[in-house]
Write a protein that holds these residues in place. Structure first.
Motif, PDB file in Angstrom:
ATOM      1  N   LEU A  31       0.819  -1.206   0.000  1.00 23.13           N
ATOM      2  CA  LEU A  31       0.000   0.000   0.000  1.00 23.13           C
ATOM      3  C   LEU A  31       0.857   1.262   0.000  1.00 23.13           C
ATOM      4  CD1 LEU A  31      -2.780  -1.038   2.511  1.00 23.13           C
ATOM      5  CD2 LEU A  31      -2.840  -1.089   0.018  1.00 23.13           C
ATOM      6  N   PRO A  32       0.392   2.298  -0.698  1.00 21.37           N
ATOM      7  CA  PRO A  32       1.145   3.550  -0.718  1.00 21.37           C
ATOM      8  C   PRO A  32       1.019   4.282   0.615  1.00 21.37           C
ATOM      9  CG  PRO A  32      -0.937   3.821  -1.857  1.00 21.37           C
ATOM     10  CD  PRO A  32      -0.836   2.371  -1.490  1.00 21.37           C
ATOM     11  N   ALA A  33       2.011   5.081   0.933  1.00 23.22           N
ATOM     12  CA  ALA A  33       1.971   5.925   2.114  1.00 23.22           C
ATOM     13  C   ALA A  33       2.594   7.253   1.719  1.00 23.22           C
ATOM     14  CB  ALA A  33       2.713   5.286   3.279  1.00 23.22           C
ATOM     15  N   PRO A  34       2.021   8.371   2.135  1.00 20.65           N
ATOM     16  CA  PRO A  34       0.905   8.486   3.069  1.00 20.65           C
ATOM     17  C   PRO A  34      -0.416   8.089   2.416  1.00 20.65           C
ATOM     18  CG  PRO A  34       1.538  10.647   2.277  1.00 20.65           C
ATOM     19  CD  PRO A  34       2.525   9.676   1.693  1.00 20.65           C
ATOM     20  N   ARG A  35      -1.386   7.725   3.282  1.00 23.53           N
ATOM     21  CA  ARG A  35      -2.722   7.359   2.834  1.00 23.53           C
ATOM     22  C   ARG A  35      -3.693   7.546   3.990  1.00 23.53           C
ATOM     23  NH1 ARG A  35      -0.065   2.565   3.653  1.00 23.53           N
ATOM     24  NH2 ARG A  35      -0.953   1.179   5.219  1.00 23.53           N
ATOM     25  N   LEU A  36      -4.969   7.656   3.632  1.00 23.20           N
ATOM     26  CA  LEU A  36      -6.043   7.573   4.615  1.00 23.20           C
ATOM     27  C   LEU A  36      -6.582   6.157   4.493  1.00 23.20           C
ATOM     28  CD1 LEU A  36      -7.764  10.993   3.900  1.00 23.20           C
ATOM     29  CD2 LEU A  36      -6.402  10.392   5.902  1.00 23.20           C
ATOM     30  N   GLN A  37      -6.859   5.520   5.623  1.00 23.52           N
ATOM     31  CA  GLN A  37      -7.327   4.139   5.538  1.00 23.52           C
ATOM     32  C   GLN A  37      -8.389   3.849   6.583  1.00 23.52           C
ATOM     33  OE1 GLN A  37      -4.004   1.425   6.015  1.00 23.52           O
ATOM     34  NE2 GLN A  37      -4.318   1.217   8.190  1.00 23.52           N
ATOM     35  N   PHE A  38      -9.231   2.877   6.213  1.00 26.81           N
ATOM     36  CA  PHE A  38     -10.223   2.311   7.118  1.00 26.81           C
ATOM     37  C   PHE A  38      -9.842   0.866   7.328  1.00 26.81           C
ATOM     38  CE2 PHE A  38     -12.362   5.872   5.200  1.00 26.81           C
ATOM     39  CZ  PHE A  38     -12.924   6.481   6.307  1.00 26.81           C
ATOM     40  N   ARG A  39      -9.684   0.475   8.582  1.00 20.49           N
ATOM     41  CA  ARG A  39      -9.260  -0.890   8.915  1.00 20.49           C
ATOM     42  C   ARG A  39     -10.348  -1.552   9.754  1.00 20.49           C
ATOM     43  NH1 ARG A  39      -6.588  -2.432  13.283  1.00 20.49           N
ATOM     44  NH2 ARG A  39      -6.158  -0.278  13.834  1.00 20.49           N
ATOM     45  N   TRP A  40     -11.016  -2.565   9.168  1.00 20.12           N
ATOM     46  CA  TRP A  40     -12.104  -3.277   9.836  1.00 20.12           C
ATOM     47  C   TRP A  40     -11.569  -4.416  10.688  1.00 20.12           C
ATOM     48  CZ3 TRP A  40     -17.181  -1.984   9.737  1.00 20.12           C
ATOM     49  CH2 TRP A  40     -17.587  -1.064   8.773  1.00 20.12           C
ATOM     50  N   VAL A  41     -12.093  -4.537  11.918  1.00 15.84           N
ATOM     51  CA  VAL A  41     -11.746  -5.662  12.795  1.00 15.84           C
ATOM     52  C   VAL A  41     -13.010  -6.121  13.513  1.00 15.84           C
ATOM     53  CG1 VAL A  41      -9.349  -4.946  13.149  1.00 15.84           C
ATOM     54  CG2 VAL A  41     -11.097  -4.132  14.709  1.00 15.84           C
TER      55      VAL A  41
END
Length: 139
Positions: free
Chosen positions: A10-20
């Motif tokens: 994945l590229p960085a910087p990034r905005l992300q949503f991480r589901w758990v």
């Protein structure tokens, strides 16, 4: 800060949503909204477990969701809107990535149907993230 499963492509910087999965019975899922920053080679934040991959995930928000869906891979409505606004405020170039509970990455793809009227707002759908399509981040 929240703990993040690291997906190396994945590229960085990034905005992300991480589901758990959520441990509480009222809601089945929790999604962390994060800003992920790349860490330089000599950045001392790499020394801890949260920076060991060369990235630092900063928690911006989180959402609880009760759902019969077995594996969410979408943006939650409120924080998804915030991500769009935040991305615009940061120059509009950050990818917004969704990571499902199995660690698979998705990105929103916008499309139009052939019979959509002119000026119609494009629809969005989540599609698997492909690294070749990602903008290169400058470190």
């Amino acid at each position: 800060m929240s703990e993040s499963k690291q997906v190396p492509h994945l590229p960085a910087p990034r905005l992300q949503f991480r589901w758990v999965p959520n441990e509480h019975a009222d809601y089945e899922w929790i999604v962390f909204y994060e800003l992920v920053l790349p860490l330089g080679k000599y950045d001392c934040r790499r020394e801890g477990p949260k920076g060991a991959s060369g990235e630092l995930a900063l928690e911006i928000g989180k959402t609880l969701r009760g759902s019969s869906q077995t594996c969410p891979n979408d943006k939650p409505y409120r924080d998804g809107t915030h991500a769009n606004w935040d991305n615009e405020a940061l120059g509009g170039h950050l990818p917004i990535i969704v990571i499902d509970p199995q660690g698979r990455a998705f990105v929103e793809e916008f499309y139009r149907e052939a019979d959509d009227p002119s000026g119609w707002t494009p629809r969005g759908r989540m599609v698997p993230f492909v690294a070749a399509d990602a903008p290169k981040a400058e470190a």
